[in-house]
Design a protein around this motif. Structure first.
Motif, short mmCIF file in Angstrom:
data_model
loop_
_atom_site.label_atom_id
_atom_site.label_comp_id
_atom_site.label_asym_id
_atom_site.label_seq_id
_atom_site.Cartn_x
_atom_site.Cartn_y
_atom_site.Cartn_z
N PRO A 227 0.78 -1.25 0.00
CA PRO A 227 0.00 0.00 0.00
C PRO A 227 0.81 1.29 0.00
O PRO A 227 0.57 2.18 -0.82
CB PRO A 227 -0.85 -0.12 1.27
CG PRO A 227 -0.96 -1.59 1.52
CD PRO A 227 0.32 -2.18 1.02
N LYS A 228 1.78 1.44 0.89
CA LYS A 228 2.54 2.68 0.96
C LYS A 228 3.37 2.86 -0.31
O LYS A 228 3.46 3.95 -0.87
CB LYS A 228 3.44 2.68 2.21
CG LYS A 228 4.22 3.98 2.42
CD LYS A 228 3.34 5.19 2.57
CE LYS A 228 2.69 5.25 3.92
NZ LYS A 228 1.92 6.46 4.16
N GLN B 235 1.08 3.89 -3.11
CA GLN B 235 0.67 5.29 -2.96
C GLN B 235 1.78 6.23 -3.45
O GLN B 235 1.52 7.16 -4.21
CB GLN B 235 0.33 5.59 -1.49
CG GLN B 235 -0.13 7.01 -1.26
CD GLN B 235 -0.39 7.31 0.22
OE1 GLN B 235 0.08 6.59 1.11
NE2 GLN B 235 -1.14 8.35 0.49
N ILE B 236 3.00 5.96 -3.03
CA ILE B 236 4.14 6.80 -3.44
C ILE B 236 4.34 6.71 -4.95
O ILE B 236 4.53 7.73 -5.63
CB ILE B 236 5.42 6.38 -2.68
CG1 ILE B 236 5.29 6.77 -1.21
CG2 ILE B 236 6.66 6.98 -3.30
CD1 ILE B 236 6.35 6.20 -0.30
N LEU C 271 3.40 13.15 2.69
CA LEU C 271 3.21 11.93 3.47
C LEU C 271 4.00 11.94 4.79
O LEU C 271 4.03 10.94 5.49
CB LEU C 271 3.60 10.70 2.64
CG LEU C 271 2.78 10.47 1.37
CD1 LEU C 271 3.30 9.24 0.63
CD2 LEU C 271 1.30 10.31 1.70
N LEU D 78 7.29 11.91 5.21
CA LEU D 78 8.38 10.94 5.11
C LEU D 78 9.65 11.66 4.70
O LEU D 78 9.61 12.80 4.25
CB LEU D 78 8.05 9.87 4.04
CG LEU D 78 6.80 9.02 4.26
CD1 LEU D 78 6.50 8.22 3.00
CD2 LEU D 78 6.99 8.09 5.45
N THR E 166 13.39 7.92 2.01
CA THR E 166 12.38 6.85 2.07
C THR E 166 11.56 6.83 0.79
O THR E 166 11.31 5.76 0.22
CB THR E 166 11.45 7.06 3.29
OG1 THR E 166 12.25 7.01 4.48
CG2 THR E 166 10.38 6.00 3.35
N GLN F 267 11.43 3.75 -1.85
CA GLN F 267 10.15 3.13 -2.18
C GLN F 267 9.91 3.15 -3.70
O GLN F 267 9.46 2.16 -4.27
CB GLN F 267 8.99 3.84 -1.46
CG GLN F 267 8.93 3.58 0.03
CD GLN F 267 8.50 2.16 0.35
OE1 GLN F 267 7.61 1.60 -0.27
NE2 GLN F 267 9.16 1.56 1.32
#
Length: 195
Positions: free
Chosen positions: A135-136, A139-140, A158, A160, A164, A168
């Motif tokens: 999921p994360k 999203q990114i 987000l 972050l 990161t 991702q």
């Protein structure tokens, strides 16, 4: 036996050739950081630079019995890193040229109707693989690719770190390349067969 730090590279190399792994450890410790900086300067990617240096040392260990260095171990290691970096760059260039030519072909107005169907299926496959990302990460990835946000903008939105977000994105692209690589090749082969 004297302190390994006092040995010359040539002496360490001879010890390694005679099966003394502790001498290899000294060569590794002596040159890892220098070679990493060299690879990083060329690639601007820490993970790739680490991988390249690791590959160089694994290759050195594997080939040590066959090597007869005419130059210093230092020169050999630098040349090995440079060659691996150049090979990686060339491989990426070929891959990018392939993807660009594929994109040009897909956008070509001469594409036949059944190819448009395969294109739609490929897009659906890509969307499915994106939906299957964690999921994360998904999203990114979607914020970057669909909303055209920069890593910094995504990180801020987000809450972050830039690092990161970059990691991702890198992981998402690796996953998608692995999952879609064969599908893209199959799609092209089907097109060639139907011509």
């Amino acid at each position: 036996m004297k302190n390994l730090k006092l040995y010359t590279d040539a002496e360490l190399f001879d010890l390694v050739k005679n099966g003394h792994s502790f001498a290899f450890s000294e060569i590794y410790n002596r040159y890892w950081e220098i070679l990493f900086r060299h690879a990083y300067r060329l690639l601007k990617d820490k993970d790739l630079a680490k991988d390249i240096v690791q590959e160089v040392f694994v290759s050195l260990w594997d080939k040590i019995g066959e090597l007869d260095l005419q130059f210093s171990i230092n020169a050999y290691l630098y040349k090995s890193v440079r060659n691996k970096v150049l090979n990686l760059i060339e491989k990426d260039k070929v891959k990018n040229n392939y993807l660009e030519s594929l994109a040009a072909f897909i956008n070509s107005s001469e594409a036949i109707t059944d190819y448009r169907l395969r294109e739609r299926l490929l897009k659906e496959k890509i969307e499915k693989e994106i939906a299957d990302l964690p999921p994360k990460m998904r999203q990114i990835f979607e914020m970057s690719r669909k909303q055209n946000l920069s890593h910094r903008q995504i990180a801020k939105e987000l809450n972050l770190s830039d690092k990161t977000v970059k990691k991702q994105m890198s992981n998402a692209i690796k996953i998608l390349r692995l999952k879609l690589g064969g599908f893209i090749v199959l799609s092209i082969l089907l097109k060639l067969i139907s011509i």
